[in-house]
Design a protein around this motif. Structure first.
Motif, PDB file in Angstrom:
ATOM      1  N   VAL A 158      37.716  42.887 -60.178  1.00  0.00           N
ATOM      2  CA  VAL A 158      36.419  43.037 -60.865  1.00  0.00           C
ATOM      3  C   VAL A 158      35.597  44.168 -60.219  1.00  0.00           C
ATOM      4  CG1 VAL A 158      34.329  41.846 -61.650  1.00  0.00           C
ATOM      5  CG2 VAL A 158      36.483  40.610 -61.549  1.00  0.00           C
ATOM      6  N   GLN A 159      35.863  44.455 -58.931  1.00  0.00           N
ATOM      7  CA  GLN A 159      35.259  45.650 -58.291  1.00  0.00           C
ATOM      8  C   GLN A 159      35.604  46.884 -59.107  1.00  0.00           C
ATOM      9  OE1 GLN A 159      36.318  46.813 -54.333  1.00  0.00           O
ATOM     10  NE2 GLN A 159      36.201  44.733 -53.513  1.00  0.00           N
ATOM     11  N   ILE A 160      36.918  47.017 -59.366  1.00  0.00           N
ATOM     12  CA  ILE A 160      37.406  48.206 -60.073  1.00  0.00           C
ATOM     13  C   ILE A 160      36.772  48.290 -61.458  1.00  0.00           C
ATOM     14  CG2 ILE A 160      39.487  49.347 -60.979  1.00  0.00           C
ATOM     15  CD1 ILE A 160      39.312  49.175 -57.877  1.00  0.00           C
ATOM     16  N   PHE A 178      44.713  32.937 -58.900  1.00  0.00           N
ATOM     17  CA  PHE A 178      45.980  32.196 -58.967  1.00  0.00           C
ATOM     18  C   PHE A 178      47.001  32.746 -57.972  1.00  0.00           C
ATOM     19  CE2 PHE A 178      43.703  32.505 -62.903  1.00  0.00           C
ATOM     20  CZ  PHE A 178      43.694  31.215 -63.409  1.00  0.00           C
ATOM     21  N   ARG A 179      47.652  31.833 -57.270  1.00  0.00           N
ATOM     22  CA  ARG A 179      48.712  32.270 -56.356  1.00  0.00           C
ATOM     23  C   ARG A 179      49.834  31.247 -56.356  1.00  0.00           C
ATOM     24  NH1 ARG A 179      45.113  34.485 -51.202  1.00  0.00           N
ATOM     25  NH2 ARG A 179      43.817  35.811 -52.509  1.00  0.00           N
ATOM     26  N   ARG A 180      51.024  31.713 -55.928  1.00  0.00           N
ATOM     27  CA  ARG A 180      52.165  30.809 -55.813  1.00  0.00           C
ATOM     28  C   ARG A 180      52.037  29.991 -54.544  1.00  0.00           C
ATOM     29  NH1 ARG A 180      57.087  31.085 -58.386  1.00  0.00           N
ATOM     30  NH2 ARG A 180      57.181  32.684 -60.003  1.00  0.00           N
ATOM     31  N   PHE A 238      38.974  29.048 -56.626  1.00  0.00           N
ATOM     32  CA  PHE A 238      37.847  29.898 -57.015  1.00  0.00           C
ATOM     33  C   PHE A 238      37.396  30.816 -55.889  1.00  0.00           C
ATOM     34  CE2 PHE A 238      37.753  26.492 -60.051  1.00  0.00           C
ATOM     35  CZ  PHE A 238      37.501  27.180 -61.236  1.00  0.00           C
ATOM     36  N   GLN A 239      37.095  32.039 -56.273  1.00  0.00           N
ATOM     37  CA  GLN A 239      36.588  33.019 -55.321  1.00  0.00           C
ATOM     38  C   GLN A 239      35.313  33.650 -55.861  1.00  0.00           C
ATOM     39  OE1 GLN A 239      39.424  36.157 -54.601  1.00  0.00           O
ATOM     40  NE2 GLN A 239      40.275  35.113 -52.813  1.00  0.00           N
ATOM     41  N   ILE A 240      34.545  34.203 -54.946  1.00  0.00           N
ATOM     42  CA  ILE A 240      33.427  35.047 -55.361  1.00  0.00           C
ATOM     43  C   ILE A 240      33.586  36.394 -54.658  1.00  0.00           C
ATOM     44  CG2 ILE A 240      30.930  35.385 -55.347  1.00  0.00           C
ATOM     45  CD1 ILE A 240      30.622  32.363 -55.514  1.00  0.00           C
ATOM     46  N   GLU A 241      33.575  37.438 -55.454  1.00  0.00           N
ATOM     47  CA  GLU A 241      33.709  38.783 -54.927  1.00  0.00           C
ATOM     48  C   GLU A 241      32.347  39.452 -55.006  1.00  0.00           C
ATOM     49  OE1 GLU A 241      36.645  40.091 -53.963  1.00  0.00           O
ATOM     50  OE2 GLU A 241      36.076  42.185 -53.718  1.00  0.00           O
ATOM     51  N   GLY A 242      32.060  40.329 -54.055  1.00  0.00           N
ATOM     52  CA  GLY A 242      30.800  41.068 -54.102  1.00  0.00           C
ATOM     53  C   GLY A 242      31.051  42.547 -53.853  1.00  0.00           C
ATOM     54  N   PHE A 264      42.076  43.549 -41.465  1.00  0.00           N
ATOM     55  CA  PHE A 264      42.619  44.586 -42.350  1.00  0.00           C
ATOM     56  C   PHE A 264      42.711  44.107 -43.789  1.00  0.00           C
ATOM     57  CE2 PHE A 264      45.989  46.456 -44.799  1.00  0.00           C
ATOM     58  CZ  PHE A 264      45.641  47.804 -44.719  1.00  0.00           C
ATOM     59  N   PHE A 265      42.222  44.935 -44.710  1.00  0.00           N
ATOM     60  CA  PHE A 265      42.481  44.777 -46.138  1.00  0.00           C
ATOM     61  C   PHE A 265      42.783  46.162 -46.682  1.00  0.00           C
ATOM     62  CE2 PHE A 265      39.475  41.375 -45.050  1.00  0.00           C
ATOM     63  CZ  PHE A 265      40.208  40.267 -45.431  1.00  0.00           C
ATOM     64  N   PRO A 266      43.682  46.267 -47.651  1.00  0.00           N
ATOM     65  CA  PRO A 266      44.037  47.603 -48.150  1.00  0.00           C
ATOM     66  C   PRO A 266      42.846  48.342 -48.763  1.00  0.00           C
ATOM     67  CG  PRO A 266      45.580  45.932 -48.973  1.00  0.00           C
ATOM     68  CD  PRO A 266      44.458  45.201 -48.308  1.00  0.00           C
ATOM     69  N   PHE A 267      41.891  47.569 -49.319  1.00  0.00           N
ATOM     70  CA  PHE A 267      40.813  48.199 -50.100  1.00  0.00           C
ATOM     71  C   PHE A 267      39.544  48.444 -49.310  1.00  0.00           C
ATOM     72  CE2 PHE A 267      39.691  43.751 -50.501  1.00  0.00           C
ATOM     73  CZ  PHE A 267      40.938  43.128 -50.625  1.00  0.00           C
ATOM     74  N   THR A 268      39.525  48.079 -48.029  1.00  0.00           N
ATOM     75  CA  THR A 268      38.328  48.345 -47.223  1.00  0.00           C
ATOM     76  C   THR A 268      38.728  49.002 -45.905  1.00  0.00           C
ATOM     77  OG1 THR A 268      38.480  46.030 -46.541  1.00  0.00           O
ATOM     78  CG2 THR A 268      36.735  46.589 -48.104  1.00  0.00           C
ATOM     79  N   GLU A 269      37.821  49.848 -45.384  1.00  0.00           N
ATOM     80  CA  GLU A 269      38.052  50.500 -44.094  1.00  0.00           C
ATOM     81  C   GLU A 269      36.710  50.907 -43.503  1.00  0.00           C
ATOM     82  OE1 GLU A 269      40.749  50.648 -42.339  1.00  0.00           O
ATOM     83  OE2 GLU A 269      39.661  51.687 -40.753  1.00  0.00           O
ATOM     84  N   GLY A 329      36.132  37.592 -46.233  1.00  0.00           N
ATOM     85  CA  GLY A 329      36.742  38.878 -45.929  1.00  0.00           C
ATOM     86  C   GLY A 329      35.776  39.929 -46.431  1.00  0.00           C
ATOM     87  N   ALA A 330      35.698  41.052 -45.725  1.00  0.00           N
ATOM     88  CA  ALA A 330      34.719  42.064 -46.140  1.00  0.00           C
ATOM     89  C   ALA A 330      35.072  43.412 -45.529  1.00  0.00           C
ATOM     90  CB  ALA A 330      33.309  41.651 -45.723  1.00  0.00           C
ATOM     91  N   GLY A 331      34.304  44.421 -45.916  1.00  0.00           N
ATOM     92  CA  GLY A 331      34.522  45.733 -45.314  1.00  0.00           C
ATOM     93  C   GLY A 331      33.822  46.817 -46.101  1.00  0.00           C
ATOM     94  N   PHE A 378      30.024  48.617 -49.703  1.00  0.00           N
ATOM     95  CA  PHE A 378      30.714  47.518 -49.018  1.00  0.00           C
ATOM     96  C   PHE A 378      31.156  46.490 -50.041  1.00  0.00           C
ATOM     97  CE2 PHE A 378      26.226  46.021 -48.671  1.00  0.00           C
ATOM     98  CZ  PHE A 378      26.346  44.765 -49.229  1.00  0.00           C
ATOM     99  N   ALA A 379      32.153  45.682 -49.646  1.00  0.00           N
ATOM    100  CA  ALA A 379      32.667  44.636 -50.539  1.00  0.00           C
ATOM    101  C   ALA A 379      32.956  43.400 -49.711  1.00  0.00           C
ATOM    102  CB  ALA A 379      33.934  45.113 -51.236  1.00  0.00           C
ATOM    103  N   PHE A 380      32.982  42.280 -50.369  1.00  0.00           N
ATOM    104  CA  PHE A 380      33.326  41.035 -49.670  1.00  0.00           C
ATOM    105  C   PHE A 380      33.938  40.061 -50.658  1.00  0.00           C
ATOM    106  CE2 PHE A 380      29.826  38.712 -51.545  1.00  0.00           C
ATOM    107  CZ  PHE A 380      28.844  39.679 -51.721  1.00  0.00           C
ATOM    108  N   GLY A 381      34.685  39.116 -50.113  1.00  0.00           N
ATOM    109  CA  GLY A 381      35.276  38.088 -50.964  1.00  0.00           C
ATOM    110  C   GLY A 381      35.312  36.775 -50.198  1.00  0.00           C
TER     111      GLY A 381
HETATM  112  N1  DAH Z   1      40.439  39.881 -51.983  1.00  0.00           N
HETATM  113  C1  DAH Z   1      40.513  39.235 -50.716  1.00  0.00           C
HETATM  114  C2  DAH Z   1      41.358  37.970 -50.829  1.00  0.00           C
HETATM  115  O1  DAH Z   1      41.581  37.491 -51.855  1.00  0.00           O
HETATM  116  C3  DAH Z   1      39.155  38.870 -50.214  1.00  0.00           C
HETATM  117  C4  DAH Z   1      38.381  40.081 -49.836  1.00  0.00           C
HETATM  118  C5  DAH Z   1      38.484  40.594 -48.579  1.00  0.00           C
HETATM  119  C6  DAH Z   1      37.591  40.725 -50.763  1.00  0.00           C
HETATM  120  C7  DAH Z   1      37.771  41.724 -48.213  1.00  0.00           C
HETATM  121  C8  DAH Z   1      36.870  41.854 -50.407  1.00  0.00           C
HETATM  122  C9  DAH Z   1      36.967  42.341 -49.125  1.00  0.00           C
HETATM  123  O2  DAH Z   1      36.081  42.498 -51.249  1.00  0.00           O
HETATM  124  O3  DAH Z   1      36.258  43.441 -48.762  1.00  0.00           O
HETATM  125  O4  DAH Z   1      41.780  37.449 -49.891  1.00  0.00           O
END
Ligand code: DAH
Length: 346
Positions: free
Chosen positions: A179-181, A200-202, A213-217, A253-258, A288-290, A310-313
């Protein structure tokens, strides 16, 4: 016989009938009384035999009087029986029901605990200026992985972790980050959104549900730095867990944040001493954030020299389990056992 006399007698009989009707207490008695007047040998019936002696010119009038008398009798019989039935019903109700007892309230629904927590969290962010964004549960591989800077050989892209609909093309989103994208592609800058939703995950064991459920920011603007991230997330954690909660930002570490971080709160049960819930560490991971990776910004056409973000989840279930004591399995949230859900009426 004189027609006048017949008509007078008829009236008298009708009055008599109505008067004795009052004294009857059963339907049978009423029917018997009716027969005593209207049958051939009854009082009105006998009188009717005199009709033959009336002058033909006056028969019509007398005949009408008979009809009227019979009508009156039949009608008062019907009314009397109706009255009896009604009184019997009332007597039954009075004997069997206590009308002074309080009524039974119709069962009323209430929000699911996860919805309550989800709304609470979203409220905190909207009060800080975040907009609510949404995206589809069926995502493209592109938005769920590629545009979030996941390398091709990342383990999350494996069939073992992800529920694919068409491998490499469409899948059930594994996190809310796509949803960020979507938000960056669809909205004008600055972008400031939170996105609550199902992922959803296996995974399927006492601590993992295949759907949760997650909340992304996400906040992207000119001049956004790590201090903003820290301020917003600390404000959120204080609002949800109380002003005195201790927080900790750990490199990750997350691929989408640094750079990336994981954010912990001090264990709210043992206050940092170490217990089973926090695996003796004294801390519980919440987020998780970055800082959004420049590759991600460039991938959606945002100039990463000019803009940063910045983003977080976070997992809603985790927060709900911490806010409501004694929830031993995440599965309880998804089984919908009313005995469990009843606790969350408010
Ligand atoms: N997408 C990550 C997960 O499902 C959570 C997350 C981590 C979201 C870091 C973020 C972030 O936006 O910056 O585990």
């Amino acid at each position: 016989m004189d027609p006048k006399e017949i008509i007078e007698q008829l009236q008298l009989l009708t009055q008599q009938f109505v008067a004795s009707l009052q004294n009857q207490s059963t339907e049978q008695a009423i029917r018997d009384l009716q027969a005593a007047y209207l049958s051939k040998k009854g009082k009105v019936g006998e009188l009717q035999t005199s009709l033959g002696q009336v002058e033909p010119s006056q028969r019509k009038e007398v005949g009408q009087a008979f009809n009227k008398a019979k009508q009156t009798i039949v009608q008062s019989v019907t009314e009397a029986i109706d009255g009896l039935v009604k009184r019997a019903e009332e007597a039954y109700l009075n004997a069997h029901f206590d009308v002074t007892l309080p009524g039974r309230a119709p069962a009323q629904g209430h929000m699911h605990p996860l919805s309550i927590v989800m709304y609470d969290i979203v409220d905190v962010f909207t009060s800080m200026g975040f907009d609510v964004a949404q995206g589809p549960e069926i995502e493209t591989d592109e938005y769920n992985f590629a545009k979030l800077n996941f390398p091709d050989d990342h383990p999350a892209r494996d069939m073992q972790d992800t529920l694919f609909i068409e491998e490499g093309k469409t899948l059930l989103r594994t996190h809310m980050s796509p949803v960020q994208i979507r938000s960056m592609l669809e909205r004008p800058l600055p972008v400031q959104v939170v996105a609550p939703g199902a992922v959803f995950r296996r995974d399927d064991d006492p601590t993992h549900s295949p759907m949760f459920f997650q909340i992304e920011g996400l906040l992207v603007d000119k001049g956004i730095h790590f201090g903003h991230l820290k301020g917003v997330l600390n404000t959120f954690l204080y609002q949800i867990f109380g002003e005195d909660v201790q927080t900790r930002f750990r490199p990750s570490f997350f691929p989408f944040t640094e750079p990336s971080v994981e954010v912990d709160i001090q264990c709210i049960y043992c206050k940092g001493k170490g217990c089973r819930l926090c695996s003796q560490t004294g801390w519980i991971e919440i987020l998780g954030a970055g800082m959004v990776d420049p590759n991600v910004l460039e991938g959606v056409g945002i100039d990463s020299e000019m803009y940063s973000g910045f983003a977080f989840g976070l997992g809603v279930d985790r927060v709900a389990m911490l806010k409501y004591e004694g929830i031993t399995s995440i599965k309880l949230f998804y089984e919908n056992d009313p005995r469990f859900l009843e606790r969350f009426r408010r």
